[in-house]
Design an enzyme around this catalytic site. Structure first.
Site, PDB file in Angstrom:
ATOM      1  CB  SER A  94      -0.868   0.051   1.260  1.00  0.00           C
ATOM      2  OG  SER A  94      -1.729  -1.045   1.306  1.00  0.00           O
TER       3      SER A  94
HETATM    4  N1  SAH Z   1       0.457  -5.737   4.044  1.00  0.00           N
HETATM    5  C1  SAH Z   1       1.259  -6.044   2.900  1.00  0.00           C
HETATM    6  C2  SAH Z   1       0.576  -5.809   1.572  1.00  0.00           C
HETATM    7  C3  SAH Z   1      -0.633  -6.609   1.421  1.00  0.00           C
HETATM    8  S1  SAH Z   1      -1.076  -6.990  -0.237  1.00  0.00           S
HETATM    9  C4  SAH Z   1       2.585  -5.313   2.908  1.00  0.00           C
HETATM   10  O1  SAH Z   1       2.861  -4.525   3.816  1.00  0.00           O
HETATM   11  O2  SAH Z   1       3.364  -5.584   1.997  1.00  0.00           O
HETATM   12  C5  SAH Z   1      -2.261  -8.221   0.192  1.00  0.00           C
HETATM   13  C6  SAH Z   1      -1.634  -9.543   0.541  1.00  0.00           C
HETATM   14  O3  SAH Z   1      -2.683 -10.377   1.042  1.00  0.00           O
HETATM   15  C7  SAH Z   1      -1.047 -10.275  -0.650  1.00  0.00           C
HETATM   16  O4  SAH Z   1       0.281 -10.587  -0.394  1.00  0.00           O
HETATM   17  C8  SAH Z   1      -1.921 -11.506  -0.785  1.00  0.00           C
HETATM   18  O5  SAH Z   1      -1.218 -12.646  -1.240  1.00  0.00           O
HETATM   19  C9  SAH Z   1      -2.397 -11.686   0.629  1.00  0.00           C
HETATM   20  N2  SAH Z   1      -3.626 -12.486   0.794  1.00  0.00           N
HETATM   21  C10 SAH Z   1      -4.705 -12.553  -0.019  1.00  0.00           C
HETATM   22  N3  SAH Z   1      -5.627 -13.397   0.491  1.00  0.00           N
HETATM   23  C11 SAH Z   1      -5.129 -13.864   1.647  1.00  0.00           C
HETATM   24  C12 SAH Z   1      -5.600 -14.772   2.636  1.00  0.00           C
HETATM   25  N4  SAH Z   1      -6.778 -15.379   2.511  1.00  0.00           N
HETATM   26  N5  SAH Z   1      -4.810 -15.025   3.707  1.00  0.00           N
HETATM   27  C13 SAH Z   1      -3.591 -14.441   3.826  1.00  0.00           C
HETATM   28  N6  SAH Z   1      -3.088 -13.580   2.925  1.00  0.00           N
HETATM   29  C14 SAH Z   1      -3.847 -13.289   1.858  1.00  0.00           C
END
Ligand code: SAH
Length: 246
Positions: A94
């Site tokens: 983000s």
């Molecule tokens: N907080 C992160 C960015 C998040 S992007 C940072 O600081 O970099 C969203 C992330 O959620 C992605 O890596 C994606 O693979 C993960 N994601 C999606 N669905 C998910 C789930 N059901 N459980 C865990 N992670 C998930």
């Protein structure tokens, strides 16, 4: 001017030889020349303070965590820019303002237990770990989970635990949590996550259409039921896994 240019090139060449011989990442040299530190200061001033980030601790932490080390070298120069960045596998980190806003809104206190869903590159987890020693984060994509875990350890974030799995089910062995932050878009709140929230606990989630936009929503568990606050329109990558079957 011409006379100055030669020694400068020579110095830079010399520095990269040192970097190569110490096998430092090339951006480590820039950090020592304060390039990234200056970019972080500008980010705090113009993107966070200038908006509505008022928590001194959030401003301090965002001014400290080396975001450029959480993205690939090809994106390091944009690490402090006012937009999200790719982190591989079609996922994104983000924009700094959203990380700051979510951190400020969750308002984690020392000693509290926090769970993040969606570790991604580990940046948000690293930020949270400056507020409490008890941070856990779940990532559904194995490669991202492994690289975030390695990166966090290498950068000294020993107090962050990363697990590969579906965050929809939370982390029951470590529950209950004072705060849960979901960093992927969901069309509903997982009942498992609500169950794993302490009384008085807060859950922050981009809630809405996983393919279009969402509303950043804070849910507080109270004896009278869940208090729901809609905060801001946002766009996150979708949460996948079990949530898609519900
Ligand atoms: N907080 C992160 C960015 C998040 S992007 C940072 O600081 O970099 C969203 C992330 O959620 C992605 O890596 C994606 O693979 C993960 N994601 C999606 N669905 C998910 C789930 N059901 N459980 C865990 N992670 C998930």
């Amino acid at each position: 001017m011409e006379r100055l240019r030669v020694p400068l090139v020579a110095i830079l060449g010399f520095m990269s030889v040192i970097a190569a011989s110490l096998s430092l990442p090339s951006n480590a040299l820039c950090e020592s020349s304060d390039h990234y530190a200056a970019a972080r200061r500008r980010m705090v001033l113009y993107q966070l303070k200038a908006r509505d980030i008022t928590s001194p601790k959030v401003l301090e932490v965002l001014g400290t965590v080396k975001r450029h080390l959480f993205v690939g070298p090809e994106f390091a120069s944009q690490a402090y820019a006012d937009h999200p960045l790719p982190i591989g596998e079609g996922q994104t980190i983000s924009q700094p303002y959203i990380v700051a806003l979510m951190t400020q809104t969750l308002d984690v206190k020392p000693g509290e237990k926090v769970l993040e869903i969606g570790t991604g590159c580990g940046y948000q987890a690293a930020v949270l770990s400056h507020f409490t020693d008890h941070v856990r984060s779940i990532e559904i994509r194995k490669d991202l989970a492994e690289s975030a875990s390695r990166r966090l350890k290498a950068l000294g974030y020993e107090n962050v635990g990363v697990k590969h799995g579906d965050g929809y089910f939370g982390w029951p062995e470590y529950a209950p949590f004072d705060a849960i932050m979901v960093t992927a878009a969901a069309n509903h709140v997982s009942p498992f996550l609500l169950d794993q929230l302490k009384m008085g606990g807060r859950l922050l989630i981009p809630l809405g259409s996983a393919t279009y936009h969402q509303t950043l929503t804070r849910i507080t568990k109270t004896p009278k039921g869940n208090e729901v606050e809609h905060l801001l329109g946002v766009v996150f990558v979708p949460m996948v896994g079990k949530i898609l079957e519900e």
